[in-house]
Design a protein around this motif. Structure first.
Motif, PDB file in Angstrom:
ATOM      1  N   ALA A  78       0.807  -1.216   0.000  1.00  0.00           N
ATOM      2  CA  ALA A  78       0.000   0.000   0.000  1.00  0.00           C
ATOM      3  C   ALA A  78       0.842   1.268   0.000  1.00  0.00           C
ATOM      4  N   GLY A  79       2.105   1.185   0.310  1.00  0.00           N
ATOM      5  CA  GLY A  79       2.958   2.362   0.308  1.00  0.00           C
ATOM      6  C   GLY A  79       3.224   2.877   1.712  1.00  0.00           C
ATOM      7  N   GLU A  80       3.815   4.046   1.765  1.00  0.00           N
ATOM      8  CA  GLU A  80       4.207   4.654   3.034  1.00  0.00           C
ATOM      9  C   GLU A  80       3.161   5.655   3.507  1.00  0.00           C
ATOM     10  N   TRP A  81       3.006   5.734   4.808  1.00  0.00           N
ATOM     11  CA  TRP A  81       2.088   6.686   5.420  1.00  0.00           C
ATOM     12  C   TRP A  81       2.685   8.080   5.330  1.00  0.00           C
ATOM     13  N   ASN A  82       1.901   9.060   4.934  1.00  0.00           N
ATOM     14  CA  ASN A  82       2.331  10.452   4.864  1.00  0.00           C
ATOM     15  C   ASN A  82       1.849  11.152   6.129  1.00  0.00           C
ATOM     16  N   ASP A  83       2.767  11.638   6.941  1.00  0.00           N
ATOM     17  CA  ASP A  83       2.390  12.301   8.192  1.00  0.00           C
ATOM     18  C   ASP A  83       1.816  13.690   7.985  1.00  0.00           C
ATOM     19  N   ASN A  84       1.984  14.251   6.778  1.00  0.00           N
ATOM     20  CA  ASN A  84       1.416  15.570   6.498  1.00  0.00           C
ATOM     21  C   ASN A  84      -0.074  15.408   6.210  1.00  0.00           C
ATOM     22  N   LYS A  85      -0.915  15.833   7.159  1.00  0.00           N
ATOM     23  CA  LYS A  85      -2.361  15.629   7.071  1.00  0.00           C
ATOM     24  C   LYS A  85      -2.964  16.238   5.811  1.00  0.00           C
ATOM     25  N   GLN A  86      -2.525  17.431   5.449  1.00  0.00           N
ATOM     26  CA  GLN A  86      -3.079  18.107   4.277  1.00  0.00           C
ATOM     27  C   GLN A  86      -2.738  17.366   2.987  1.00  0.00           C
ATOM     28  N   GLU A  87      -1.490  16.969   2.825  1.00  0.00           N
ATOM     29  CA  GLU A  87      -1.078  16.215   1.632  1.00  0.00           C
ATOM     30  C   GLU A  87      -1.780  14.857   1.576  1.00  0.00           C
ATOM     31  N   ARG A  88      -1.870  14.205   2.735  1.00  0.00           N
ATOM     32  CA  ARG A  88      -2.515  12.897   2.815  1.00  0.00           C
ATOM     33  C   ARG A  88      -3.997  13.008   2.446  1.00  0.00           C
ATOM     34  N   SER A  89      -4.664  14.009   2.974  1.00  0.00           N
ATOM     35  CA  SER A  89      -6.086  14.202   2.671  1.00  0.00           C
ATOM     36  C   SER A  89      -6.307  14.476   1.190  1.00  0.00           C
ATOM     37  N   GLU A  90      -5.434  15.252   0.589  1.00  0.00           N
ATOM     38  CA  GLU A  90      -5.549  15.552  -0.838  1.00  0.00           C
ATOM     39  C   GLU A  90      -5.361  14.273  -1.658  1.00  0.00           C
ATOM     40  N   ARG A  91      -4.388  13.472  -1.273  1.00  0.00           N
ATOM     41  CA  ARG A  91      -4.139  12.198  -1.974  1.00  0.00           C
ATOM     42  C   ARG A  91      -5.346  11.275  -1.839  1.00  0.00           C
ATOM     43  N   PHE A  92      -5.862  11.127  -0.615  1.00  0.00           N
ATOM     44  CA  PHE A  92      -7.012  10.256  -0.391  1.00  0.00           C
ATOM     45  C   PHE A  92      -8.243  10.761  -1.140  1.00  0.00           C
ATOM     46  N   LYS A  93      -8.413  12.066  -1.170  1.00  0.00           N
ATOM     47  CA  LYS A  93      -9.544  12.658  -1.897  1.00  0.00           C
ATOM     48  C   LYS A  93      -9.457  12.300  -3.385  1.00  0.00           C
ATOM     49  N   ASN A  94      -8.270  12.381  -3.952  1.00  0.00           N
ATOM     50  CA  ASN A  94      -8.075  12.035  -5.363  1.00  0.00           C
ATOM     51  C   ASN A  94      -8.330  10.558  -5.624  1.00  0.00           C
ATOM     52  N   VAL A  95      -7.910   9.700  -4.706  1.00  0.00           N
ATOM     53  CA  VAL A  95      -8.139   8.263  -4.869  1.00  0.00           C
ATOM     54  C   VAL A  95      -9.632   7.973  -4.852  1.00  0.00           C
ATOM     55  N   VAL A  96     -10.348   8.549  -3.890  1.00  0.00           N
ATOM     56  CA  VAL A  96     -11.798   8.321  -3.786  1.00  0.00           C
ATOM     57  C   VAL A  96     -12.519   8.855  -5.015  1.00  0.00           C
ATOM     58  N   SER A  97     -12.185  10.053  -5.433  1.00  0.00           N
ATOM     59  CA  SER A  97     -12.879  10.628  -6.590  1.00  0.00           C
ATOM     60  C   SER A  97     -12.516   9.892  -7.876  1.00  0.00           C
ATOM     61  N   GLY A  98     -11.317   9.298  -7.944  1.00  0.00           N
ATOM     62  CA  GLY A  98     -10.920   8.530  -9.120  1.00  0.00           C
ATOM     63  C   GLY A  98     -11.676   7.213  -9.251  1.00  0.00           C
ATOM     64  N   GLY A  99     -12.041   6.616  -8.116  1.00  0.00           N
ATOM     65  CA  GLY A  99     -12.850   5.403  -8.122  1.00  0.00           C
ATOM     66  C   GLY A  99     -12.157   4.148  -8.609  1.00  0.00           C
ATOM     67  N   ASP A 100     -10.836   4.157  -8.736  1.00  0.00           N
ATOM     68  CA  ASP A 100     -10.111   2.976  -9.189  1.00  0.00           C
ATOM     69  C   ASP A 100     -10.063   1.950  -8.066  1.00  0.00           C
ATOM     70  N   CYS A 101     -10.546   0.760  -8.352  1.00  0.00           N
ATOM     71  CA  CYS A 101     -10.660  -0.302  -7.346  1.00  0.00           C
ATOM     72  C   CYS A 101      -9.322  -0.624  -6.696  1.00  0.00           C
ATOM     73  N   VAL A 102      -8.273  -0.779  -7.480  1.00  0.00           N
ATOM     74  CA  VAL A 102      -6.956  -1.126  -6.950  1.00  0.00           C
ATOM     75  C   VAL A 102      -6.457  -0.023  -6.022  1.00  0.00           C
ATOM     76  N   GLU A 103      -6.548   1.212  -6.456  1.00  0.00           N
ATOM     77  CA  GLU A 103      -6.073   2.331  -5.640  1.00  0.00           C
ATOM     78  C   GLU A 103      -6.893   2.478  -4.362  1.00  0.00           C
ATOM     79  N   LEU A 104      -8.192   2.244  -4.456  1.00  0.00           N
ATOM     80  CA  LEU A 104      -9.041   2.310  -3.263  1.00  0.00           C
ATOM     81  C   LEU A 104      -8.648   1.237  -2.253  1.00  0.00           C
ATOM     82  N   ILE A 105      -8.405   0.025  -2.727  1.00  0.00           N
ATOM     83  CA  ILE A 105      -8.017  -1.058  -1.813  1.00  0.00           C
ATOM     84  C   ILE A 105      -6.649  -0.774  -1.196  1.00  0.00           C
ATOM     85  N   ARG A 106      -5.723  -0.255  -1.986  1.00  0.00           N
ATOM     86  CA  ARG A 106      -4.409   0.127  -1.439  1.00  0.00           C
ATOM     87  C   ARG A 106      -4.583   1.162  -0.326  1.00  0.00           C
ATOM     88  N   MET A 107      -5.421   2.171  -0.598  1.00  0.00           N
ATOM     89  CA  MET A 107      -5.657   3.216   0.388  1.00  0.00           C
ATOM     90  C   MET A 107      -6.299   2.637   1.652  1.00  0.00           C
TER      91      MET A 107
END
Length: 161
Positions: A78-107
């Motif tokens: 799944a990768g490394e945890w990003n301790d920067n809350k703002q960057e992490r939230s932006e990344r997670f937001k993009n994964v959710v809005s992208g809707g890619d099954c693999v990326e969602l499961i990784r997240m």
């Protein structure tokens, strides 16, 4: 082009059935729409203009069982945890809005793993991370449930393994 009766995913709405493809007149212009009915929200109906590429690219077919099996068994780290809350939230937001099954499961697995580490020290996930986790699990478990013909709870358990 999707067909009536087909199961699709639409953005963060989860699995929907293409209930109809219809035209509506707006002013002097006829616009063709997909009429989508989310499986998890019986009272909702979504109208997506078929000619609006920005909206139609958020629609995709439900993955077949074989592909889901491969994703669940061979998913890379799944990768490394990003301790920067703002960057992490932006990344997670993009994964959710992208809707890619693999990326969602990784997240999901990344957030779950981090949550497990935190709970060992008596701490909890940040509320925004919990929200992303719940939303992603809902999105993916509906698709996996449909593809594998299992209930949503069982699908969620398979994701979290």
């Amino acid at each position: 082009m999707f067909s009536v009766g087909q199961n699709v995913l639409y953005g963060t709405n989860g699995v929907c059935v293409v209930e109809d493809i219809t035209e509506k007149k707006i002013g002097k212009v006829c616009v063709e729409y997909y009429v989508l009915k989310p499986l998890s929200a019986n009272m909702s109906t979504l109208f997506v203009p078929t000619q609006n590429e920005q909206l139609t690219k958020k629609i995709r077919g439900v993955l077949p069982k074989e592909e889901i099996d491969v994703i669940l068994s061979d998913l890379p780290d799944a990768g490394e945890w990003n301790d920067n809350k703002q960057e992490r939230s932006e990344r997670f937001k993009n994964v959710v809005s992208g809707g890619d099954c693999v990326e969602l499961i990784r997240m999901i697995r990344l957030i779950k793993s981090h949550g497990d580490e935190l709970s060992e020290t008596g701490r909890h996930l940040h509320i925004s991370d919990e929200r992303f986790l719940k939303e992603a699990i809902k999105m993916v478990s509906e698709e996996i449930s449909l593809a594998l013909d299992v209930d949503v709870k069982t699908a969620a358990d398979l994701i979290l393994k």
